[in-house]
Design a protein around this motif. Structure first.
Motif, PDB file in Angstrom:
ATOM      1  N   ALA A 189       0.826  -1.219   0.000  1.00  0.00           N
ATOM      2  CA  ALA A 189       0.000   0.000   0.000  1.00  0.00           C
ATOM      3  C   ALA A 189       0.854   1.260   0.000  1.00  0.00           C
ATOM      4  CB  ALA A 189      -0.928  -0.013   1.210  1.00  0.00           C
ATOM      5  N   ALA A 190       2.033   1.205   0.625  1.00  0.00           N
ATOM      6  CA  ALA A 190       2.896   2.385   0.683  1.00  0.00           C
ATOM      7  C   ALA A 190       3.501   2.717  -0.671  1.00  0.00           C
ATOM      8  CB  ALA A 190       4.003   2.160   1.712  1.00  0.00           C
ATOM      9  N   PHE A 191       3.534   1.740  -1.594  1.00  0.00           N
ATOM     10  CA  PHE A 191       4.135   1.964  -2.903  1.00  0.00           C
ATOM     11  C   PHE A 191       3.126   2.460  -3.938  1.00  0.00           C
ATOM     12  CE2 PHE A 191       7.237  -0.787  -0.961  1.00  0.00           C
ATOM     13  CZ  PHE A 191       8.440  -0.340  -1.473  1.00  0.00           C
ATOM     14  N   VAL A 192       1.869   2.243  -3.717  1.00  0.00           N
ATOM     15  CA  VAL A 192       0.851   2.620  -4.703  1.00  0.00           C
ATOM     16  C   VAL A 192       0.547   4.103  -4.550  1.00  0.00           C
ATOM     17  CG1 VAL A 192      -1.469   2.174  -5.546  1.00  0.00           C
ATOM     18  CG2 VAL A 192      -0.091   0.282  -4.655  1.00  0.00           C
ATOM     19  N   GLN A 193       1.187   4.905  -5.395  1.00  0.00           N
ATOM     20  CA  GLN A 193       1.056   6.352  -5.300  1.00  0.00           C
ATOM     21  C   GLN A 193       0.373   6.976  -6.497  1.00  0.00           C
ATOM     22  OE1 GLN A 193       5.041   7.778  -4.612  1.00  0.00           O
ATOM     23  NE2 GLN A 193       5.221   6.756  -2.635  1.00  0.00           N
ATOM     24  N   ASP A 253       1.350   2.747 -10.627  1.00  0.00           N
ATOM     25  CA  ASP A 253       1.662   1.831  -9.530  1.00  0.00           C
ATOM     26  C   ASP A 253       0.513   0.860  -9.285  1.00  0.00           C
ATOM     27  OD1 ASP A 253       4.048   3.150  -9.195  1.00  0.00           O
ATOM     28  OD2 ASP A 253       3.339   4.403  -7.554  1.00  0.00           O
ATOM     29  N   LEU A 254      -0.707   1.369  -9.308  1.00  0.00           N
ATOM     30  CA  LEU A 254      -1.880   0.520  -9.083  1.00  0.00           C
ATOM     31  C   LEU A 254      -2.025  -0.511 -10.192  1.00  0.00           C
ATOM     32  CD1 LEU A 254      -4.405  -0.147  -7.452  1.00  0.00           C
ATOM     33  CD2 LEU A 254      -5.629   1.617  -8.746  1.00  0.00           C
ATOM     34  N   ALA A 294      -1.749  -6.014 -11.994  1.00  0.00           N
ATOM     35  CA  ALA A 294      -1.314  -6.917 -13.058  1.00  0.00           C
ATOM     36  C   ALA A 294      -0.385  -7.997 -12.515  1.00  0.00           C
ATOM     37  CB  ALA A 294      -0.619  -6.122 -14.158  1.00  0.00           C
ATOM     38  N   ALA A 295       0.553  -7.610 -11.657  1.00  0.00           N
ATOM     39  CA  ALA A 295       1.481  -8.594 -11.090  1.00  0.00           C
ATOM     40  C   ALA A 295       0.735  -9.618 -10.238  1.00  0.00           C
ATOM     41  CB  ALA A 295       2.548  -7.879 -10.253  1.00  0.00           C
TER      42      ALA A 295
END
Length: 253
Positions: free
Chosen positions: A197-201, A205-206, A211-212
């Protein structure tokens, strides 16, 4: 105080800065330890689970502890323990190698932030780097505040938590015959969702995260073993690179 003595030892083992003062920061070290503190309960729960599983396949408490001290890789240790009674040494080595190939991706992504550090420092950070400390360190670097002492503080905290809880779990042994009954097997996936959650900015990113995740689920059904981790990581990284380049192209045009 023990903390002061520890600091003095650290000060004597690492190089001096150009001004003659130690090239380190206790403030950054403590900040790294504090940043990893919210993750410690999840690491401890996971370590206890590993220790109990290791005892169930015949490890002594000290053998289980030695694996944590030397390997320091939760997913690899769980795979090794799970295969212990049904596979040979080479199969276990190959399986854990495949799982830990993701460290190549993590190392490559954080390497630009470690330029200027000595090879010894880089090796030292890589030795104790885990998924959690990588996530903390790279997020801090991307925010412009990162440092190698912060990185090491996070490494130190999680290493102590992991190895100590692994020993405690092994000492508990068969006291909890089925840890999954208590939901302990969900601790680590939930912790990683929190880190994600901290990386989705932004939207890119989302998109990459979704996709991953989708690729990992698909590959898990189509591929044997744990290859789905590497496949999803590589394809997700490639997608992120394409989307980033596409976004940059649109901005320049």
């Amino acid at each position: 105080m023990p903390e002061v003595e520890f600091v003095r030892r650290v000060q004597g083992r690492f190089p001096q800065g150009s001004d003659g003062r130690p090239a380190w920061s206790m403030v950054e070290l403590k900040r790294g330890i504090a940043a990893s503190a919210p993750l410690v309960p999840g690491i401890v729960a996971f370590g206890l689970l590993y220790g109990m599983m290791a005892r169930q396949v015949g490890f002594s408490p000290w053998e289980a502890w030695a694996m944590s001290l030397i390997v320091h890789a939760g997913s690899a240790q769980f795979v090794a323990v799970g295969m212990w009674d049904s596979a040979g040494a080479m199969a276990i080595i190959l399986a854990t190698l495949v799982i830990n190939l993701r460290h190549l991706l993590m190392g490559a992504s954080i390497a630009p932030y470690l330029r200027g550090l000595s090879p010894k420092w880089k090796a030292f950070l890589a030795l104790w780097m885990s998924d959690e400390t990588y996530a903390l360190a790279i997020a801090d670097y991307r925010q412009g505040r990162g440092s190698h002492w912060y990185f090491w503080g996070a490494n130190l905290s999680t290493y102590v938590a992991w190895t100590t809880s692994g020993l405690l779990g092994a000492l508990l042994g068969a006291a909890i015959p089925d840890p999954s009954r208590y939901g302990l097997d969900l601790v680590f996936p939930l912790a990683f969702l929190g880190l994600l959650a901290a990386f989705v900015q932004d939207r890119i990113d989302l998109a990459v995260a979704l996709a991953a995740g989708g690729l990992a689920l698909l590959a898990a059904f189509l591929l044997p073993g744990n290859w789905y981790i590497i496949v999803a990581g590589l394809l997700g990284s490639g997608l992120g690179l394409l989307l980033e380049r596409g976004g940059d192209g649109c901005k320049r045009s």
